[in-house]
Design a protein around this motif. Structure first.
Motif, PDB file in Angstrom:
ATOM      1  N   GLY A  47      30.384  14.976  18.844  1.00 54.21           N
ATOM      2  CA  GLY A  47      31.802  15.138  18.512  1.00 54.21           C
ATOM      3  C   GLY A  47      32.619  15.532  19.731  1.00 54.21           C
ATOM      4  O   GLY A  47      33.713  14.998  19.960  1.00 54.21           O
ATOM      5  N   LEU A  48      32.099  16.458  20.543  1.00 52.30           N
ATOM      6  CA  LEU A  48      32.792  16.834  21.777  1.00 52.30           C
ATOM      7  C   LEU A  48      32.905  15.653  22.728  1.00 52.30           C
ATOM      8  O   LEU A  48      33.932  15.468  23.386  1.00 52.30           O
ATOM      9  CB  LEU A  48      32.065  17.982  22.477  1.00 52.30           C
ATOM     10  CG  LEU A  48      32.159  19.361  21.838  1.00 52.30           C
ATOM     11  CD1 LEU A  48      31.415  20.392  22.689  1.00 52.30           C
ATOM     12  CD2 LEU A  48      33.589  19.782  21.632  1.00 52.30           C
ATOM     13  N   ASN A  49      31.852  14.852  22.805  1.00 54.30           N
ATOM     14  CA  ASN A  49      31.908  13.664  23.665  1.00 54.30           C
ATOM     15  C   ASN A  49      32.957  12.672  23.183  1.00 54.30           C
ATOM     16  O   ASN A  49      33.652  12.059  23.998  1.00 54.30           O
ATOM     17  CB  ASN A  49      30.535  12.997  23.751  1.00 54.30           C
ATOM     18  CG  ASN A  49      29.560  13.800  24.583  1.00 54.30           C
ATOM     19  OD1 ASN A  49      29.954  14.575  25.442  1.00 54.30           O
ATOM     20  ND2 ASN A  49      28.285  13.632  24.322  1.00 54.30           N
ATOM     21  N   TYR A  50      33.079  12.511  21.880  1.00 49.91           N
ATOM     22  CA  TYR A  50      34.146  11.656  21.349  1.00 49.91           C
ATOM     23  C   TYR A  50      35.510  12.216  21.726  1.00 49.91           C
ATOM     24  O   TYR A  50      36.418  11.469  22.081  1.00 49.91           O
ATOM     25  CB  TYR A  50      34.049  11.532  19.825  1.00 49.91           C
ATOM     26  CG  TYR A  50      33.173  10.406  19.352  1.00 49.91           C
ATOM     27  CD1 TYR A  50      33.593   9.080  19.448  1.00 49.91           C
ATOM     28  CD2 TYR A  50      31.937  10.657  18.774  1.00 49.91           C
ATOM     29  CE1 TYR A  50      32.808   8.046  18.997  1.00 49.91           C
ATOM     30  CE2 TYR A  50      31.138   9.618  18.316  1.00 49.91           C
ATOM     31  CZ  TYR A  50      31.583   8.325  18.435  1.00 49.91           C
ATOM     32  OH  TYR A  50      30.797   7.292  17.991  1.00 49.91           O
ATOM     33  N   LEU A  51      35.675  13.529  21.641  1.00 53.90           N
ATOM     34  CA  LEU A  51      36.947  14.148  21.996  1.00 53.90           C
ATOM     35  C   LEU A  51      37.256  13.937  23.471  1.00 53.90           C
ATOM     36  O   LEU A  51      38.371  13.554  23.831  1.00 53.90           O
ATOM     37  CB  LEU A  51      36.912  15.639  21.654  1.00 53.90           C
ATOM     38  CG  LEU A  51      38.221  16.406  21.758  1.00 53.90           C
ATOM     39  CD1 LEU A  51      39.297  15.798  20.860  1.00 53.90           C
ATOM     40  CD2 LEU A  51      38.002  17.864  21.383  1.00 53.90           C
ATOM     41  N   LYS A  52      36.256  14.129  24.326  1.00 53.17           N
ATOM     42  CA  LYS A  52      36.433  13.896  25.762  1.00 53.17           C
ATOM     43  C   LYS A  52      36.708  12.427  26.053  1.00 53.17           C
ATOM     44  O   LYS A  52      37.369  12.100  27.030  1.00 53.17           O
ATOM     45  CB  LYS A  52      35.195  14.362  26.529  1.00 53.17           C
ATOM     46  CG  LYS A  52      35.027  15.859  26.543  1.00 53.17           C
ATOM     47  CD  LYS A  52      33.701  16.262  27.186  1.00 53.17           C
ATOM     48  CE  LYS A  52      33.462  17.743  27.020  1.00 53.17           C
ATOM     49  NZ  LYS A  52      32.110  18.130  27.489  1.00 53.17           N
ATOM     50  N   GLY A  53      36.193  11.537  25.210  1.00 53.78           N
ATOM     51  CA  GLY A  53      36.407  10.102  25.372  1.00 53.78           C
ATOM     52  C   GLY A  53      37.683   9.606  24.706  1.00 53.78           C
ATOM     53  O   GLY A  53      37.863   8.408  24.533  1.00 53.78           O
ATOM     54  N   ASP A  54      38.559  10.525  24.313  1.00 56.29           N
ATOM     55  CA  ASP A  54      39.863  10.207  23.714  1.00 56.29           C
ATOM     56  C   ASP A  54      39.728   9.474  22.380  1.00 56.29           C
ATOM     57  O   ASP A  54      40.437   8.517  22.100  1.00 56.29           O
ATOM     58  CB  ASP A  54      40.724   9.402  24.689  1.00 56.29           C
ATOM     59  CG  ASP A  54      42.199   9.464  24.333  1.00 56.29           C
ATOM     60  OD1 ASP A  54      42.616  10.429  23.664  1.00 56.29           O
ATOM     61  OD2 ASP A  54      42.935   8.531  24.708  1.00 56.29           O
ATOM     62  N   MET A  55      38.786   9.948  21.552  1.00 55.76           N
ATOM     63  CA  MET A  55      38.599   9.419  20.202  1.00 55.76           C
ATOM     64  C   MET A  55      38.591  10.589  19.213  1.00 55.76           C
ATOM     65  O   MET A  55      37.560  10.938  18.641  1.00 55.76           O
ATOM     66  CB  MET A  55      37.299   8.621  20.126  1.00 55.76           C
ATOM     67  CG  MET A  55      37.324   7.365  20.978  1.00 55.76           C
ATOM     68  SD  MET A  55      35.744   6.509  21.011  1.00 55.76           S
ATOM     69  CE  MET A  55      34.982   7.293  22.426  1.00 55.76           C
TER      70      MET A  55
END
Length: 119
Positions: A47-55
């Motif tokens: 989830g954090l990676n999605y947030l960092k990836g602008d998703m």
């Protein structure tokens, strides 16, 4: 003129799982994989990676799912709120603010989370 490229043949069978099938990449690619039986910590990290990836929509769902499965912390709550508000304008109808301001309905960190929206 672009011609069809047929350099490889790929066959998946016997209940194979294919995350991505890529013939040509020009640049960086990040593949986010999370599975239903993954631990809450893993879902939170993805989830954090999605947030960092602008998703943020996907991040919001995964962080909430991780929290509902037991991964609760002030950091997770912060990132869930951040994901919930990211890429959204503040709407005056109250839909976005109700996701944050009514913890009994929405917050996975609430000690008395209810289904169906009761008070």
């Amino acid at each position: 003129m672009n011609e069809a490229w047929s350099g490889f043949t790929n066959v998946a069978s016997d209940e194979a799982h294919v995350d991505a099938q890529i013939g040509y990449v020009d640049g960086n690619v990040t593949i986010y994989s999370v599975y239903e039986n993954d631990h809450p910590q893993r879902k939170y990290e993805v989830g954090l990676n999605y947030l960092k990836g602008d998703m943020p929509r996907r991040a919001e769902g995964l962080i909430r799912e991780a929290a509902m499965s037991g991964h609760r912390s002030s950091e997770a709550a912060y990132y869930w709120v951040l994901a919930t508000l990211s890429d959204r304008s503040f709407d005056t109808s109250g839909r976005t603010s109700s996701r944050i301001c009514r913890p009994r309905r929405r917050w996975p960190w609430s000690s008395r989370t209810t289904r169906g929206g009761g008070r």
